[in-house]
Each structure stands twice: as structure tokens, then as C-alpha cells.
Design a protein around this motif. Sequence first.
Motif, short mmCIF file in Angstrom:
data_model
loop_
_atom_site.label_atom_id
_atom_site.label_comp_id
_atom_site.label_asym_id
_atom_site.label_seq_id
_atom_site.Cartn_x
_atom_site.Cartn_y
_atom_site.Cartn_z
N HIS A 91 39.87 45.89 50.81
CA HIS A 91 40.89 45.75 51.86
C HIS A 91 41.98 44.79 51.40
O HIS A 91 41.76 43.99 50.48
CB HIS A 91 40.26 45.24 53.15
N ASP A 102 39.86 37.53 48.58
CA ASP A 102 39.00 38.27 49.52
C ASP A 102 39.71 39.54 49.96
O ASP A 102 40.62 39.49 50.79
CB ASP A 102 38.67 37.37 50.72
N GLY A 103 39.30 40.67 49.39
CA GLY A 103 39.93 41.94 49.69
C GLY A 103 40.78 42.44 48.54
O GLY A 103 40.41 43.40 47.85
N GLU A 136 40.08 44.83 57.96
CA GLU A 136 38.70 44.46 57.63
C GLU A 136 38.31 43.13 58.25
O GLU A 136 37.20 42.95 58.71
CB GLU A 136 38.52 44.39 56.11
N GLU A 137 39.23 42.17 58.24
CA GLU A 137 38.86 40.82 58.69
C GLU A 137 38.79 40.70 60.21
O GLU A 137 38.21 39.77 60.73
CB GLU A 137 39.85 39.79 58.14
N HIS A 202 34.25 42.61 45.02
CA HIS A 202 34.67 41.56 45.96
C HIS A 202 34.45 40.19 45.33
O HIS A 202 33.51 39.99 44.57
CB HIS A 202 33.82 41.67 47.24
N HIS A 358 30.89 43.33 55.17
CA HIS A 358 31.87 44.08 54.38
C HIS A 358 31.90 45.54 54.84
O HIS A 358 30.92 46.04 55.38
CB HIS A 358 31.51 44.05 52.89
ZN LIG Z 1 36.57 40.91 52.23
#
Ligand SMILES: [Zn+2]
Length: 413
Positions: A91, A102-103, A136-137, A202, A358
Motif C-alpha cells: 500500500h 511502511d507500505g 490500508e492504515e 514490508h 496487513h
Molecule cells: Zn503497512
Amino acid sequence: MSTTPALGGAASGFRRMWHDLESLGLDDETGGYHRFAWTREDHDLREWFAAECAQRGLDLTTDRMGNQWAWWGDPDAAVAAGDPGVVIGSHLDSVPNGGAFDGPLGVVGALAAVDQLRHDGFLPSRPLGVVNFADEEGARFGVACAGSRVITGVLGADRARGLTDPDGVSMAEAMQRAGRDPATLGRDDETLARVGTFVELHVEQGRALVDLGHAVGVGSDIWPHGRWRVDVPGEANHAGTTRLDDREDALLGLAAMVIAARRAAEQEDCVATVGKVHVVPGGVNAIASCATGWLDARGTDPDSVLRVVAEVRDVVSDFDGLVTQESWTPTTDFDPALVRRMASRLGDVPVIGTGAGHDAGILANDGIRSAMLFVRNPTGVSHSPDEWASADDCLAGIAALADVVTDLAGAGA
Ligand SMILES: [Zn+2]
């Protein structure tokens, strides 16, 4: 196979793409990122992804939720042949003031892996997809993995459309403003059928790989985790004129709860966090008439996590407080055969569980063969500007991803 990067096709592309994204949604003061679903920043990230896919001649489609899927090969022909494709990706959105990795590492890494595979002359025996999952978050509407939850039906369309952001804007309105039709939301069997296997690269969000001395690891499972709302009643009164004996201070109960959660988590070898509280009336000179805190508890063993919550319930009941479960997700195991296959393909790599949720977990729970690859994060910090991975480790992760794809989608696979 070694995870030492074969720097041929991936390295320069990775550096360029990383540079492209560096300023997008960046808060110059904190060095963190604000990339929330269906905002201007999100739009720019999606456009960037579409352009990168077009540059590589990948066929881009969006599903009923607006997740972006780019295909090398014909995914529907593969479905018709009973041999659906392999998908990699992650993401591009972030938490408030989030880190850069992150993503984006999983999305940029997937595109760089495609470059590497082409550089190596790889010809997929089944289609290869690159996905950019939306929202996603859950930073804006409060539900994590909304993109994968909607297309698997775990998050119902009506509930999703009705979620609101802190400004009172609903997800339906936000999607409309972003040029998407919220009426399309819902489980998307056509999209899911194309995904035979999903592997998400990730950044690691803890310190397991640092302590083990490895750049890359294979994910085995996602810990059981849940959220509980804790309400403690009290009586509003004057901070100066009310004797201590006469008080009913709601915040005292909540404070006891925070300490109890920490102690119980230590005893049960879990993690417990109270990171959000709400105090009424919220005046410096007023005794709290009501205090609410949200407990997030996780661990490797579901029974231990639930014992932490039971302990919290016990302490809170002494203050006439109430504990309400808002969510509970049992252990999510990634496909054991896939995990073993990836670990043996990559050779000497650790296999580790994770305490973070995730999209790969959501797909796994829908019955899709899924697993993850983690890249070492020397700070061990995530959801913060301190989240980090070295370029060498990122390239090792990309090389591992390309290696795994070669195994899963190559000749004879
Ligand atoms: Zn993530």
C-alpha cells in the motif's frame, strides 16, 4: 539461493522511484508523512503508480473498492485455465506522521522486482500482478485494511460508505470527491479469483531481524489482536473546593487500568497499549466525570491476550467501569506450505511472526495462499519518521521477492 541483491535491473529503478515519492505528503517540520485515503496526496500516489505501471506495459485495473492491480500477462485467461496468477505489492497510504517505508517499500519493491525479472530475461508461466491497496492504515476512517476488507466482504459496503473522518466527511463522499463511485463497493470475486498467491514485501515493524542479524525474513503469521473500549464513570466537580475524600474521579480508574494492562502484559508475555484517551469535561480545574481509554492488546498466544483483558476488566470493575470489545482478530496463519517453500528457496532466512496487521492477513483469511517478506528495520520503530531500512537491505528484500516470484511464477512452477 542467496538474498544478496543481484543489482542488475532493480537498483537504479528503486532509487529513482524512492526519490520520486520522497516529497509526496511529506511534513517538512517533522519529517513524517501524511498520506490518507482519497485525499490529494493519495490521488497523486495513485497517479504515480498508474504511470509506473504504464511505463512497464502492465495492464492496470481497479477493483470495486479502487485498489489498483497491474498485470503482466492475462489474469482472466489464467483463471479460465484454472491456474491464477501471483501478486506482489502493498500500500502507499500512511498513518499520521508516518514513516517512508511502511507500505511504499512493498509497492516500489514489487515494481523494482518486475524490473529485475525482466533484466534477468524471466518469462512468467502464469500472470504476475502488482497491487496498490487503498486505505490500508485506516488513518482517515478508522478501519485498517479497508481496501482488502471491502473486496473480501469482511467490511460491508454500507458500513464502509458510512464511516466518517474527523471532519465528518463520509468515505462515500471522500471517494466521490476523488472521482470514484462509492456504489461499486462490495465483495469482488472477479478480482479475488485472479489471485492464486499473494506475497507482500514490508518493512519490519519490530526488532526481530536486527537481533537475528538478517536483512530479510519470511513472515509466518500475524498475532491475535484486539481493541477494547474502557469507560469509567465519575462525578464532575471543582478541583479546588472538593475534598479528596468526596471525589469520584473517573481518571483514577482509567489510570489504574493503564497500569494494570501494562503489568498483565508483562506477566503474560503480550503487548498492551493505551494510546488514546478521552476525558470529560476535560478541564484543567475540573474533576473528570467520565474517562474513556482504548486498549490495544496483542501477543503470540490468544489465551494470554484475553487474560490481559480479563485482568483489566477486573481492575475497572472496582471503579464501576465497563470494558467493551470493539474488535478481535484471532491468529492469522500464512499458508504453511508457501512459508516453507519461500524459506527454503531463500536459504538461510529467519521465519518470524508479526504483531501488526496487513492486507496479506485479510487475503489469507479469505482463503488466498498468502505470505510476507520482511526487511530489517534497524530502529525497530514504525508508524513514525524514525522507521528506516538501509538501501542495501531494501535491495536484498527486492532480490528475495524476485527470487520467490521466479520460483512461484517461473517455468515449471
Ligand atoms: Zn503497512
